[in-house]
Write an enzyme that holds these catalytic residues in place. Structure first.
Site, PDB file in Angstrom:
ATOM      1  N   ALA A 136     -32.910  28.621 139.997  1.00  0.00           N
ATOM      2  CA  ALA A 136     -33.167  29.756 140.876  1.00  0.00           C
ATOM      3  C   ALA A 136     -32.731  31.094 140.303  1.00  0.00           C
ATOM      4  O   ALA A 136     -32.652  32.083 141.026  1.00  0.00           O
ATOM      5  CB  ALA A 136     -32.455  29.519 142.217  1.00  0.00           C
ATOM      6  N   ASN A 142     -25.732  25.151 141.600  1.00  0.00           N
ATOM      7  CA  ASN A 142     -26.459  24.901 140.358  1.00  0.00           C
ATOM      8  C   ASN A 142     -26.686  26.196 139.584  1.00  0.00           C
ATOM      9  O   ASN A 142     -26.741  26.193 138.351  1.00  0.00           O
ATOM     10  CB  ASN A 142     -27.800  24.224 140.640  1.00  0.00           C
ATOM     11  CG  ASN A 142     -27.656  22.729 140.837  1.00  0.00           C
ATOM     12  OD1 ASN A 142     -26.851  22.072 140.189  1.00  0.00           O
ATOM     13  ND2 ASN A 142     -28.435  22.173 141.747  1.00  0.00           N
ATOM     14  N   HIS A 189     -28.743  36.070 144.197  1.00  0.00           N
ATOM     15  CA  HIS A 189     -27.946  35.690 143.032  1.00  0.00           C
ATOM     16  C   HIS A 189     -27.780  36.909 142.135  1.00  0.00           C
ATOM     17  O   HIS A 189     -28.749  37.610 141.842  1.00  0.00           O
ATOM     18  CB  HIS A 189     -28.644  34.574 142.258  1.00  0.00           C
ATOM     19  CG  HIS A 189     -29.007  33.389 143.105  1.00  0.00           C
ATOM     20  ND1 HIS A 189     -28.073  32.482 143.546  1.00  0.00           N
ATOM     21  CD2 HIS A 189     -30.207  32.974 143.593  1.00  0.00           C
ATOM     22  CE1 HIS A 189     -28.675  31.547 144.264  1.00  0.00           C
ATOM     23  NE2 HIS A 189     -29.969  31.832 144.312  1.00  0.00           N
TER      24      HIS A 189
END
Length: 260
Positions: free
Chosen positions: A117, A183, A213
């Site tokens: 991602a 992750n 993120h």
């Protein structure tokens, strides 16, 4: 290229559908034994063990999380089958990383880590060559995005009125304590300074609606900041759409005559 998939969750279904759209659907799907009796209209062989996979597979794709990589990764690599995974957080376990490394060498295969991602990992890898001095990953999600994680025990997810940090430590700690949520922290660590030198911060924020993120990196190259607001797959709000897309991108790079 004959491809197999581990798992039939949201990411696994996305990958299978995209492969079929390209005219080369999966040849096998590795599932839990309990699912073997379910109706199968995928056109792919459904098996419950690595030993029952077709002998001519070129590539397996792990779409089923840390447990699947732990249970099946080494056996797949030992068979000489390359493996793509999005379960990068599992590699925070040094013993598992070594077991997978040994299996890949024994089988003459490779374990490919999908970017998942997050982006900017190619920049991070290049910066690592010259030397990195600091890498900070920050993961920010709405409170419901942290359901089922240690955040539930550390902060009041229902009563938040402002952004609240519920984890501040290393990427290894984040990946270990938040196996379903970190992750991305693992991907940043592997691309850059490693699990123990990479800082990670996880935040629940009632004012955001996307999973956000951010990477901050400094080193001999200079510095960069990267931010992405990711959407979830339509049929599972806990699965990143970009993570699923990164698997297809990794497969396409394996097929391409010219690649980045």
């Amino acid at each position: 290229m004959k491809i197999g998939i581990i798992g039939e969750g949201a990411i696994g279904r996305y990958v299978a559908d995209k492969l079929r759209e390209g005219g080369n659907g999966p040849h096998a799907i590795l599932v839990r034994p309990a699912r073997l009796s379910e109706p199968n209209d995928t056109g792919a062989a459904r098996v419950s063990s690595v030993g029952n996979l077709p002998p001519d597979l070129d590539l397996m794709v792990d779409c089923a999380g840390h447990a699947a990589l732990i249970d099946h990764g080494a056996a797949i690599l030992e068979r000489g089958i390359d493996l793509i995974t999005v379960s990068l957080g599992a590699l925070a376990d040094a013993a598992l990383e070594q077991r997978l490394t040994d299996a890949a060498r024994a089988g003459g295969a490779q374990l490919h880590l999908a970017s998942g991602a997050i982006g900017a990992l190619d920049c991070m890898q290049a910066a690592r060559v010259g030397g990195l001095t600091e890498v900070i990953y920050t993961g920010r999600k709405p409170p419901n995005g942290w359901r089922g994680s240690p955040a539930e025990d550390r902060i009041d997810l229902d009563g938040l009125t402002s952004a609240t940090t519920h984890f501040d430590g290393t990427a290894r700690q984040a990946a270990t304590e938040y196996p379903k949520n970190a992750n991305v922290a693992a991907a940043v660590a592997i691309a850059g300074m490693g699990f123990d030198a990479t800082k990670a911060r996880l935040i629940a924020d009632p004012d955001v609606t996307a999973n956000i993120h951010e990477i901050e990196a400094k080193g001999a190259f200079g510095s960069f900041t990267f931010r992405i607001e990711g959407k979830a797959l339509p049929d599972n709000p806990r699965s990143s759409a970009l993570a699923a897309m990164s698997v297809i991108s990794a497969i396409e790079r394996r097929r391409a005559a010219i690649t980045t």
